[in-house]
Motif scaffolding. Structure first.
Motif, short mmCIF file in Angstrom:
data_model
loop_
_atom_site.label_atom_id
_atom_site.label_comp_id
_atom_site.label_asym_id
_atom_site.label_seq_id
_atom_site.Cartn_x
_atom_site.Cartn_y
_atom_site.Cartn_z
N LEU A 166 0.82 -1.22 0.00
CA LEU A 166 0.00 0.00 0.00
C LEU A 166 0.85 1.28 0.00
N ALA A 167 1.87 1.33 0.84
CA ALA A 167 2.68 2.56 0.90
C ALA A 167 3.30 2.85 -0.46
N ALA A 168 3.80 1.83 -1.14
CA ALA A 168 4.40 2.03 -2.46
C ALA A 168 3.38 2.54 -3.46
N VAL A 169 2.17 2.00 -3.39
CA VAL A 169 1.11 2.45 -4.29
C VAL A 169 0.78 3.92 -4.02
N LEU A 170 0.69 4.29 -2.76
CA LEU A 170 0.39 5.69 -2.42
C LEU A 170 1.48 6.61 -2.92
N ARG A 171 2.72 6.18 -2.79
CA ARG A 171 3.84 7.00 -3.26
C ARG A 171 3.77 7.20 -4.78
N GLU A 172 3.47 6.12 -5.49
CA GLU A 172 3.37 6.20 -6.96
C GLU A 172 2.23 7.11 -7.40
N VAL A 173 1.09 6.93 -6.76
CA VAL A 173 -0.09 7.71 -7.13
C VAL A 173 0.17 9.20 -6.87
N ALA A 174 0.79 9.49 -5.73
CA ALA A 174 1.08 10.89 -5.37
C ALA A 174 2.09 11.48 -6.36
N ALA A 175 3.10 10.70 -6.73
CA ALA A 175 4.10 11.20 -7.66
C ALA A 175 3.47 11.49 -9.02
N GLU A 176 2.57 10.60 -9.43
CA GLU A 176 1.92 10.77 -10.73
C GLU A 176 1.01 12.01 -10.72
N ALA A 177 0.40 12.29 -9.57
CA ALA A 177 -0.49 13.45 -9.49
C ALA A 177 0.30 14.76 -9.54
N GLY A 178 1.47 14.79 -8.92
CA GLY A 178 2.31 15.99 -8.98
C GLY A 178 2.62 16.56 -7.61
N GLU A 179 3.48 17.60 -7.61
CA GLU A 179 3.95 18.23 -6.36
C GLU A 179 2.82 18.92 -5.60
N ALA A 180 2.74 18.64 -4.31
CA ALA A 180 1.68 19.24 -3.50
C ALA A 180 2.29 19.93 -2.28
N ASP A 181 1.62 21.01 -1.83
CA ASP A 181 2.05 21.69 -0.61
C ASP A 181 1.49 21.02 0.64
N ALA A 182 0.35 20.35 0.48
CA ALA A 182 -0.30 19.69 1.61
C ALA A 182 -1.13 18.53 1.09
N VAL A 183 -1.34 17.57 1.95
CA VAL A 183 -2.03 16.34 1.54
C VAL A 183 -3.15 16.03 2.54
N ALA A 184 -4.28 15.58 2.01
CA ALA A 184 -5.34 15.05 2.88
C ALA A 184 -5.70 13.66 2.38
N ILE A 185 -6.02 12.81 3.30
CA ILE A 185 -6.44 11.47 2.90
C ILE A 185 -7.80 11.15 3.48
N THR A 186 -8.44 10.19 2.82
CA THR A 186 -9.67 9.58 3.33
C THR A 186 -9.61 8.12 2.91
N MET A 187 -10.38 7.29 3.55
CA MET A 187 -10.21 5.85 3.29
C MET A 187 -11.52 5.09 3.40
N THR A 188 -11.57 3.98 2.67
CA THR A 188 -12.57 2.93 2.92
C THR A 188 -11.86 1.57 3.00
N ALA A 189 -10.56 1.57 2.79
CA ALA A 189 -9.80 0.32 2.76
C ALA A 189 -9.80 -0.42 4.09
N GLU A 190 -10.12 0.29 5.17
CA GLU A 190 -10.10 -0.35 6.49
C GLU A 190 -11.10 -1.49 6.60
N LEU A 191 -12.12 -1.52 5.72
CA LEU A 191 -13.11 -2.59 5.75
C LEU A 191 -12.59 -3.89 5.13
N SER A 192 -11.53 -3.82 4.37
CA SER A 192 -10.96 -5.01 3.73
C SER A 192 -10.69 -6.10 4.76
#
Lengths: 352, 352
Positions: free
Chosen positions: A57-83
């Protein structure tokens, strides 16, 4: 209810120097990201089933964030906790927060709650139930800022979120998944990943009702592909049989729902099964939308978003409600991933 | 109908020199074997999901046959051809026949048809649709030899077969899976592998109806384990979350059906969901059994076999029908795998 509306996108002008905000919506089957800078929204979606390999998961998040571009701040939300990679939501939330901190923690990182707050990772750790399955709140706040009264219908790959907006406020009666299932605000039907055996116990065939197999033979993406509602490239989850996402293979999968194959049923017979199941999905969403929308005035429009927005629009027609555009600035890609798009804007508004 | 009854087991006496016959019932999720010599029946069951690794099938058949013991002749029957490891049943039947010939072909090998014939592998290759999903015919013939009128209810891990016996003959109206689904003679519900999302679209919780998640979170084995219908060791299929087959873990899986966990729901609430789902399975089998049994006289008993025989017996009570013993000679293990036990006897009768 502690929900508060955020300014709509249209109040932001390109001349204002806006921080670049990244929002990541971490689902059990898909991770979606939206980067907002001024009026420019960039979205990224990555199919990733967390139960298959949660350590990735951490690697996927890193890739997705890199693909989206440089950000000054990040917010997350989740539904993966139900898995079922996790024994409890508490464990799931903690795991997702760890992965997010590892992958995205080099920038200010906040977490959305079901009451629309953005809290620190530390606060989120202390209140796991308040940050579990909160992603619908972001979209609902954005719709509430654009329309005083509305019914948000976000039909995704797996679920449909149905949220009432009244007097500019989120008027949902449920906060967590269980309360929302009970209220009809969460309907577990979507346009890609839903097992057809969970849509209807029987389908019409040759003028009769035929009970269905309960195996994982075919999914809603097969139905909407053969009916022409989705293009092949929109079928971006794994197929149940591992074969291609073409109409011919989708028909073979659907035939197996009644323990048949393409030797035994012709395309017309299979497509009739698909049409019935699509109508059943529509009926499930319609019934929930009627119930959830009951307190809203008749002029409150439906805001239909998500990969299955075509179902939300059809539900609006059945309810006699107008269809309103998604909040300005989302565009087609943003409306397909409304929670991420809305959360990026929510974060930008909080920063300003 | 070309079905003919075979002599019941009890006509065979230990003093007659009987050939040892091996029957193998090759399913999509389980392979079952029965070796019959005189009055002695030995059974073997092996969970093996053919879609996970179809190339291993021949090796599994070889192991199961070796474990059952030396046989003079072998008969096979199959339902594995429906697995989505194969594009069509034709392909599936051919693959299973190849594996059977490779593993078991050093002895005379025959294949059961849906009309109760035992044919050569070559003949089976030429008539794949006649040997697909024929296993229920073996049990029905054996019941027909024991009782002139009866309703066979074989509730297995995944499906229930409901077959009417009238005047000593198999009076089923369907031959293949599709016809049998249409007739109510095949009900896709079982006591181990059925996804709970395919049993009911909603479950009761805290006095309300709650719609369920359509994910593969929990199965019928979880339900029957927590209700005490099945022992832990009878839960011999993989668990959806890969965790152990204990009551505590089963409750966690069931809680996830309503997007909850063991922090959120207590054991009593979870067990109430389980009780409702078991009752729904019972209702599905009862409805089909009422329909299939309608032409039978009231005194025709129910012969309830399979791992879920407890459901068949309860259906008999609801239908006001007596429960009759399984054909003599099967014993408890044989009745759990009625098609293999019956096919071994059918083969022995044909050889004599």
């Amino acid at each position: 209810m502690a929900w508060t509306a955020v300014p709509p996108f249209r109040s932001m002008t390109p001349t204002t120097r806006m921080p670049a905000t990244l929002a990541v919506d971490i689902g059990g089957a898909n991770t979606k990201a939206a980067l907002l800078q001024g009026m420019s929204l960039r979205t990224v979606s990555r199919p990733f089933e967390v139960w298959r390999d949660r350590e990735a998961l951490a690697a996927v998040l890193r890739e997705v964030a890199a693909e989206a571009g440089e950000a000054d701040a990040v917010a997350i939300t989740m539904t993966a906790e139900l898995s079922d990679a996790f024994r409890t939501k508490r464990e799931g939330v903690a795991f997702v927060l760890d992965a997010a901190e590892e992958a995205l923690g080099d920038r200010p990182l906040s977490v959305l709650t079901t009451t629309g707050e953005l809290v620190s990772v530390e606060a989120a750790r202390a209140r796991p139930w308040d940050v579990a399955a909160a992603n619908w709140v972001a979209s609902a706040l954005a719709v509430g800022a654009a329309y005083p009264d509305a019914l948000l219908i976000d039909t995704g790959s797996t679920t449909a979120d149905i949220v009432p907006i009244a007097a500019g406020r989120v008027a949902a009666s449920g906060h967590n998944d269980l309360e929302r299932l009970l209220a009809g605000e969460l309907v577990y039907t979507g346009v890609l990943r839903t097992n057809l055996a969970a849509i209807a116990p029987r389908v019409p065939i040759r003028g009769e009702w035929c009970a269905v197999s309960s195996e994982y033979f075919a999914i809603s993406a097969d139905v909407h592909l053969v009916l022409g509602h989705l293009a092949e490239e929109a079928y971006d989850c794994p197929t149940p049989d591992g074969r291609p996402t073409t109409v011919a293979f989708a028909r073979e999968r659907i035939a197996r729902l009644v323990c048949s194959d393409a030797d035994q049923l012709d395309a017309g017979e299979i497509d009739a099964i698909a049409a019935f199941l699509a109508a059943e999905q529509l009926r499930h969403i319609e019934e929930a939308a009627r119930r959830v929308g009951r307190p809203l005035p008749p002029q409150a429009p439906v805001v239909a978003v998500g990969a299955g927005a075509f179902l939300g629009r059809e539900v609006a027609a059945r309810l006699g409600r107008a269809v309103a555009d998604a909040p300005a600035g989302w565009g087609a890609a943003g409306a397909e991933m409304a929670p991420a798009s809305a959360l990026a804007a929510l974060l930008a508004a909080r920063l300003c």
